[in-house]
Design a protein around this motif. Structure first.
Motif, PDB file in Angstrom:
ATOM      1  N   VAL A   6     -10.235  -7.805 -25.774  1.00 19.39           N
ATOM      2  CA  VAL A   6     -10.575  -7.335 -24.434  1.00 19.39           C
ATOM      3  C   VAL A   6      -9.302  -7.240 -23.599  1.00 19.39           C
ATOM      4  O   VAL A   6      -8.487  -8.164 -23.574  1.00 19.39           O
ATOM      5  N   CYS A   7      -9.141  -6.102 -22.909  1.00 20.13           N
ATOM      6  CA  CYS A   7      -7.982  -5.948 -22.024  1.00 20.13           C
ATOM      7  C   CYS A   7      -8.114  -6.879 -20.822  1.00 20.13           C
ATOM      8  O   CYS A   7      -9.203  -7.083 -20.301  1.00 20.13           O
ATOM      9  N   GLU A   8      -6.999  -7.379 -20.394  1.00 21.57           N
ATOM     10  CA  GLU A   8      -7.001  -8.260 -19.231  1.00 21.57           C
ATOM     11  C   GLU A   8      -6.479  -7.551 -17.989  1.00 21.57           C
ATOM     12  O   GLU A   8      -6.316  -8.168 -16.946  1.00 21.57           O
ATOM     13  N   VAL A   9      -6.215  -6.253 -18.118  1.00 21.40           N
ATOM     14  CA  VAL A   9      -5.786  -5.454 -16.972  1.00 21.40           C
ATOM     15  C   VAL A   9      -6.782  -4.315 -16.794  1.00 21.40           C
ATOM     16  O   VAL A   9      -7.492  -3.937 -17.718  1.00 21.40           O
ATOM     17  N   PHE A  10      -6.834  -3.743 -15.597  1.00 18.06           N
ATOM     18  CA  PHE A  10      -7.782  -2.672 -15.311  1.00 18.06           C
ATOM     19  C   PHE A  10      -7.333  -1.346 -15.909  1.00 18.06           C
ATOM     20  O   PHE A  10      -8.122  -0.638 -16.511  1.00 18.06           O
ATOM     21  N   CYS A  11      -6.066  -0.990 -15.746  1.00 15.59           N
ATOM     22  CA  CYS A  11      -5.556   0.278 -16.267  1.00 15.59           C
ATOM     23  C   CYS A  11      -4.088   0.109 -16.616  1.00 15.59           C
ATOM     24  O   CYS A  11      -3.284  -0.271 -15.769  1.00 15.59           O
ATOM     25  N   PHE A  12      -3.739   0.424 -17.855  1.00 12.59           N
ATOM     26  CA  PHE A  12      -2.364   0.262 -18.305  1.00 12.59           C
ATOM     27  C   PHE A  12      -1.517   1.478 -17.978  1.00 12.59           C
ATOM     28  O   PHE A  12      -0.395   1.358 -17.508  1.00 12.59           O
ATOM     29  N   GLU A  14      -1.999   4.889 -15.983  1.00 15.95           N
ATOM     30  CA  GLU A  14      -2.825   5.733 -15.125  1.00 15.95           C
ATOM     31  C   GLU A  14      -2.578   7.217 -15.360  1.00 15.95           C
ATOM     32  O   GLU A  14      -3.521   8.020 -15.339  1.00 15.95           O
ATOM     33  N   ASP A  15      -1.341   7.621 -15.624  1.00 11.43           N
ATOM     34  CA  ASP A  15      -1.042   9.036 -15.880  1.00 11.43           C
ATOM     35  C   ASP A  15      -1.788   9.544 -17.121  1.00 11.43           C
ATOM     36  O   ASP A  15      -2.373  10.625 -17.112  1.00 11.43           O
ATOM     37  N   LYS A  16      -1.763   8.754 -18.193  1.00 10.01           N
ATOM     38  CA  LYS A  16      -2.481   9.133 -19.411  1.00 10.01           C
ATOM     39  C   LYS A  16      -3.981   9.210 -19.151  1.00 10.01           C
ATOM     40  O   LYS A  16      -4.646  10.149 -19.598  1.00 10.01           O
ATOM     41  N   VAL A  17      -4.490   8.246 -18.455  1.00 11.68           N
ATOM     42  CA  VAL A  17      -5.924   8.217 -18.158  1.00 11.68           C
ATOM     43  C   VAL A  17      -6.321   9.473 -17.394  1.00 11.68           C
ATOM     44  O   VAL A  17      -7.281  10.153 -17.753  1.00 11.68           O
ATOM     45  N   ASN A  18      -5.579   9.813 -16.355  1.00  9.17           N
ATOM     46  CA  ASN A  18      -5.893  10.996 -15.546  1.00  9.17           C
ATOM     47  C   ASN A  18      -5.793  12.285 -16.369  1.00  9.17           C
ATOM     48  O   ASN A  18      -6.655  13.159 -16.286  1.00  9.17           O
ATOM     49  N   ARG A  19      -4.721  12.394 -17.178  1.00  7.12           N
ATOM     50  CA  ARG A  19      -4.524  13.584 -18.011  1.00  7.12           C
ATOM     51  C   ARG A  19      -5.648  13.737 -19.014  1.00  7.12           C
ATOM     52  O   ARG A  19      -6.227  14.819 -19.176  1.00  7.12           O
ATOM     53  N   LEU A  20      -6.014  12.655 -19.684  1.00  6.48           N
ATOM     54  CA  LEU A  20      -7.041  12.730 -20.716  1.00  6.48           C
ATOM     55  C   LEU A  20      -8.440  12.911 -20.128  1.00  6.48           C
ATOM     56  O   LEU A  20      -9.295  13.557 -20.751  1.00  6.48           O
ATOM     57  N   GLN A  21      -8.675  12.395 -18.936  1.00 11.08           N
ATOM     58  CA  GLN A  21      -9.962  12.639 -18.273  1.00 11.08           C
ATOM     59  C   GLN A  21     -10.134  14.129 -17.985  1.00 11.08           C
ATOM     60  O   GLN A  21     -11.211  14.685 -18.195  1.00 11.08           O
ATOM     61  N   LYS A  22      -9.077  14.778 -17.509  1.00 14.14           N
ATOM     62  CA  LYS A  22      -9.138  16.219 -17.242  1.00 14.14           C
ATOM     63  C   LYS A  22      -9.297  17.001 -18.545  1.00 14.14           C
ATOM     64  O   LYS A  22     -10.054  17.967 -18.613  1.00 14.14           O
ATOM     65  N   ASP A  23      -8.579  16.579 -19.566  1.00 12.36           N
ATOM     66  CA  ASP A  23      -8.622  17.263 -20.856  1.00 12.36           C
ATOM     67  C   ASP A  23     -10.012  17.196 -21.474  1.00 12.36           C
ATOM     68  O   ASP A  23     -10.529  18.209 -21.965  1.00 12.36           O
ATOM     69  N   ILE A  24     -10.648  16.049 -21.436  1.00 13.73           N
ATOM     70  CA  ILE A  24     -11.951  15.890 -22.083  1.00 13.73           C
ATOM     71  C   ILE A  24     -13.037  16.692 -21.379  1.00 13.73           C
ATOM     72  O   ILE A  24     -14.037  17.075 -21.983  1.00 13.73           O
ATOM     73  N   GLU A  25     -12.835  17.000 -20.112  1.00 12.14           N
ATOM     74  CA  GLU A  25     -13.790  17.829 -19.374  1.00 12.14           C
ATOM     75  C   GLU A  25     -13.735  19.289 -19.828  1.00 12.14           C
ATOM     76  O   GLU A  25     -14.715  20.017 -19.681  1.00 12.14           O
ATOM     77  N   ARG A  26     -12.611  19.730 -20.377  1.00  9.89           N
ATOM     78  CA  ARG A  26     -12.439  21.122 -20.804  1.00  9.89           C
ATOM     79  C   ARG A  26     -12.930  21.370 -22.227  1.00  9.89           C
ATOM     80  O   ARG A  26     -13.119  22.511 -22.630  1.00  9.89           O
ATOM     81  N   VAL A  27     -13.129  20.342 -22.997  1.00 15.21           N
ATOM     82  CA  VAL A  27     -13.495  20.463 -24.404  1.00 15.21           C
ATOM     83  C   VAL A  27     -15.014  20.339 -24.563  1.00 15.21           C
ATOM     84  O   VAL A  27     -15.650  19.535 -23.882  1.00 15.21           O
ATOM     85  N   ASP A  28     -15.582  21.128 -25.465  1.00 16.02           N
ATOM     86  CA  ASP A  28     -17.028  21.061 -25.716  1.00 16.02           C
ATOM     87  C   ASP A  28     -17.320  19.926 -26.707  1.00 16.02           C
ATOM     88  O   ASP A  28     -17.597  20.160 -27.884  1.00 16.02           O
TER      89      ASP A  28
END
Length: 122
Positions: A6-12, A14-28
């Motif tokens: 289990v991670c002990e931090v909220f977000c390691f 943030e840039d990757k998280v934001n980029r991949l969140q946008k990317d996954i929205e574009r893929v079917d």
């Protein structure tokens, strides 16, 4: 499972998280998930595999190869057809099936290679 996973931090990162969140929205992902789910059935995986080995097979031959009824084979082929995995053509009383997209053969090849590696590592 222990708490070591289990991670002990909220977000390691943030840039990757934001980029991949946008990317996954574009893929079917839903369409891809449905296609993989269709192949995930054992008989449909077998049908897909044998169609990778031969360009085209008749419905009755597929049933004989798998040792299942023509009705059961037809049901599985209908599912694969709906998901765009196979295509069919009729010739008189015969119905022939083939892979609709050559990428399916690559997908099966990669999946089998992965399975062989995992089995070898056991």
């Amino acid at each position: 499972m222990t708490n070591n996973n289990v991670c002990e931090v909220f977000c390691f990162d943030e840039d990757k998280v934001n980029r991949l969140q946008k990317d996954i929205e574009r893929v079917d992902i839903t369409g891809m998930s449905q296609m993989l789910k269709a192949i995930a059935d054992k008989n449909r995986a077998k049908i897909t595999y044998i169609l990778c080995q031969d360009d085209e097979l008749c419905l009755c031959d597929i049933a004989l190869i798998l040792d299942i009824t023509i009705a059961n084979t037809s049901h599985h082929l209908r599912t694969l057809y709906k998901e765009g995995i196979v295509t069919s053509r009729k010739e008189g009383k015969l119905v022939f099936y083939s892979l609709k997209d050559p990428n399916i053969k690559q997908l099966m090849t990669f999946a089998l290679a992965h399975q062989e590696r995992m089995t070898a590592n056991v």
